[in-house]
Motif scaffolding. Sequence first.
Motif, PDB file in Angstrom:
ATOM      1  N   VAL A  38       0.843  -1.186   0.000  1.00 58.37           N
ATOM      2  CA  VAL A  38       0.000   0.000   0.000  1.00 58.37           C
ATOM      3  C   VAL A  38       0.883   1.243   0.000  1.00 58.37           C
ATOM      4  CG1 VAL A  38      -1.739   1.273   1.312  1.00 58.37           C
ATOM      5  CG2 VAL A  38      -1.797  -1.214   1.269  1.00 58.37           C
ATOM      6  N   GLY A  39       0.561   2.206  -0.840  1.00 56.69           N
ATOM      7  CA  GLY A  39       1.237   3.503  -0.827  1.00 56.69           C
ATOM      8  C   GLY A  39       0.305   4.533  -0.219  1.00 56.69           C
ATOM      9  N   ILE A  40       0.862   5.398   0.619  1.00 59.22           N
ATOM     10  CA  ILE A  40       0.051   6.420   1.290  1.00 59.22           C
ATOM     11  C   ILE A  40       0.669   7.793   1.047  1.00 59.22           C
ATOM     12  CG2 ILE A  40      -0.864   7.231   3.503  1.00 59.22           C
ATOM     13  CD1 ILE A  40      -0.485   4.308   4.515  1.00 59.22           C
ATOM     14  N   ILE A  41      -0.134   8.701   0.534  1.00 58.34           N
ATOM     15  CA  ILE A  41       0.264  10.097   0.410  1.00 58.34           C
ATOM     16  C   ILE A  41      -0.538  10.863   1.451  1.00 58.34           C
ATOM     17  CG2 ILE A  41       0.268  12.151  -1.058  1.00 58.34           C
ATOM     18  CD1 ILE A  41       0.425  10.241  -3.474  1.00 58.34           C
ATOM     19  N   ALA A  42       0.188  11.549   2.353  1.00 58.52           N
ATOM     20  CA  ALA A  42      -0.480  12.267   3.437  1.00 58.52           C
ATOM     21  C   ALA A  42       0.361  13.479   3.815  1.00 58.52           C
ATOM     22  CB  ALA A  42      -0.657  11.351   4.641  1.00 58.52           C
ATOM     23  N   LEU A  87       9.691   7.718  15.580  1.00 63.46           N
ATOM     24  CA  LEU A  87       9.846   6.555  16.452  1.00 63.46           C
ATOM     25  C   LEU A  87      10.687   5.508  15.743  1.00 63.46           C
ATOM     26  CD1 LEU A  87       6.173   6.205  17.659  1.00 63.46           C
ATOM     27  CD2 LEU A  87       8.100   7.027  19.001  1.00 63.46           C
ATOM     28  N   GLU A  88      11.329   4.641  16.515  1.00 64.10           N
ATOM     29  CA  GLU A  88      12.105   3.562  15.917  1.00 64.10           C
ATOM     30  C   GLU A  88      11.161   2.606  15.210  1.00 64.10           C
ATOM     31  OE1 GLU A  88      14.645   1.559  18.661  1.00 64.10           O
ATOM     32  OE2 GLU A  88      15.304   3.426  19.573  1.00 64.10           O
ATOM     33  N   SER A  89      11.592   2.071  14.071  1.00 68.94           N
ATOM     34  CA  SER A  89      10.751   1.099  13.346  1.00 68.94           C
ATOM     35  C   SER A  89      11.380  -0.267  13.372  1.00 68.94           C
ATOM     36  CB  SER A  89      10.523   1.551  11.921  1.00 68.94           C
ATOM     37  OG  SER A  89      11.747   1.787  11.269  1.00 68.94           O
ATOM     38  N   ALA A  99       1.602  -1.737  19.482  1.00 72.56           N
ATOM     39  CA  ALA A  99       1.796  -2.774  20.493  1.00 72.56           C
ATOM     40  C   ALA A  99       3.239  -2.776  20.984  1.00 72.56           C
ATOM     41  CB  ALA A  99       1.430  -4.138  19.926  1.00 72.56           C
ATOM     42  N   LYS A 100       4.190  -2.621  20.063  1.00 73.81           N
ATOM     43  CA  LYS A 100       5.615  -2.615  20.419  1.00 73.81           C
ATOM     44  C   LYS A 100       5.944  -1.453  21.337  1.00 73.81           C
ATOM     45  CE  LYS A 100      10.134  -1.951  18.257  1.00 73.81           C
ATOM     46  NZ  LYS A 100      10.845  -1.740  17.007  1.00 73.81           N
ATOM     47  N   ASN A 101       5.254  -0.354  21.186  1.00 74.88           N
ATOM     48  CA  ASN A 101       5.519   0.842  21.978  1.00 74.88           C
ATOM     49  C   ASN A 101       4.638   0.907  23.219  1.00 74.88           C
ATOM     50  OD1 ASN A 101       7.620   2.485  20.552  1.00 74.88           O
ATOM     51  ND2 ASN A 101       6.227   2.086  18.864  1.00 74.88           N
ATOM     52  N   GLY A 102       4.362  -0.227  23.808  1.00 71.75           N
ATOM     53  CA  GLY A 102       3.687  -0.273  25.092  1.00 71.75           C
ATOM     54  C   GLY A 102       2.179  -0.215  25.045  1.00 71.75           C
ATOM     55  N   GLU A 123       2.602  16.160   8.669  1.00 70.84           N
ATOM     56  CA  GLU A 123       2.258  16.124  10.086  1.00 70.84           C
ATOM     57  C   GLU A 123       1.333  14.955  10.462  1.00 70.84           C
ATOM     58  OE1 GLU A 123      -0.509  18.928   7.942  1.00 70.84           O
ATOM     59  OE2 GLU A 123       1.657  18.743   8.072  1.00 70.84           O
ATOM     60  N   THR A 124       0.912  14.160   9.491  1.00 72.51           N
ATOM     61  CA  THR A 124       0.054  13.013   9.759  1.00 72.51           C
ATOM     62  C   THR A 124       0.908  11.828  10.182  1.00 72.51           C
ATOM     63  OG1 THR A 124      -1.532  13.744   8.090  1.00 72.51           O
ATOM     64  CG2 THR A 124      -1.677  11.458   8.776  1.00 72.51           C
ATOM     65  N   LEU A 125       0.677  11.326  11.379  1.00 72.09           N
ATOM     66  CA  LEU A 125       1.397  10.169  11.882  1.00 72.09           C
ATOM     67  C   LEU A 125       0.738   8.907  11.345  1.00 72.09           C
ATOM     68  CD1 LEU A 125       3.593   9.038  13.763  1.00 72.09           C
ATOM     69  CD2 LEU A 125       1.885   9.033  15.572  1.00 72.09           C
ATOM     70  N   ILE A 126       1.525   8.053  10.683  1.00 71.62           N
ATOM     71  CA  ILE A 126       1.015   6.806  10.135  1.00 71.62           C
ATOM     72  C   ILE A 126       1.851   5.680  10.740  1.00 71.62           C
ATOM     73  CG2 ILE A 126       0.649   5.445   8.051  1.00 71.62           C
ATOM     74  CD1 ILE A 126       0.525   8.160   6.529  1.00 71.62           C
ATOM     75  N   LEU A 127       1.204   4.772  11.458  1.00 71.06           N
ATOM     76  CA  LEU A 127       1.901   3.662  12.110  1.00 71.06           C
ATOM     77  C   LEU A 127       1.242   2.339  11.769  1.00 71.06           C
ATOM     78  CD1 LEU A 127       2.371   4.997  15.759  1.00 71.06           C
ATOM     79  CD2 LEU A 127       4.115   4.804  14.003  1.00 71.06           C
ATOM     80  N   ARG A 128       2.055   1.309  11.650  1.00 74.73           N
ATOM     81  CA  ARG A 128       1.527  -0.049  11.555  1.00 74.73           C
ATOM     82  C   ARG A 128       1.030  -0.425  12.953  1.00 74.73           C
ATOM     83  NH1 ARG A 128       6.768  -0.729   9.749  1.00 74.73           N
ATOM     84  NH2 ARG A 128       7.090  -2.235  11.434  1.00 74.73           N
TER      85      ARG A 128
END
Length: 72
Positions: free
Chosen positions: A32-36, A70-72, A49-52, A39-44
């Motif tokens: 999937v490609g996302i254009i945003a 954030l670290e990926s 879950a990994k970040n608590g 300032e839009t935060l996009i996370l899997r």
Amino acid sequence: MLCLTRRTGESIQIGDGIKVTILSSQFGKVSVGIIAPKETLILRSELIAKNGGYTVEEIDRMYLEADSPLES
């Protein structure tokens, strides 16, 4: 939840600034490609879950306060 069917090369528009395009689909995986806006935060979801288990809003706030990705 809105569920849509899209083919490779087809897109959906979310509001005025977000466009999601299906780039490829094979072997049960979809690219999937996302254009945003920047300032839009996009996370899997697994990063949340990994970040608590923080909510997207909490991660967004931490991201903006740290002024770094954030670290990926």
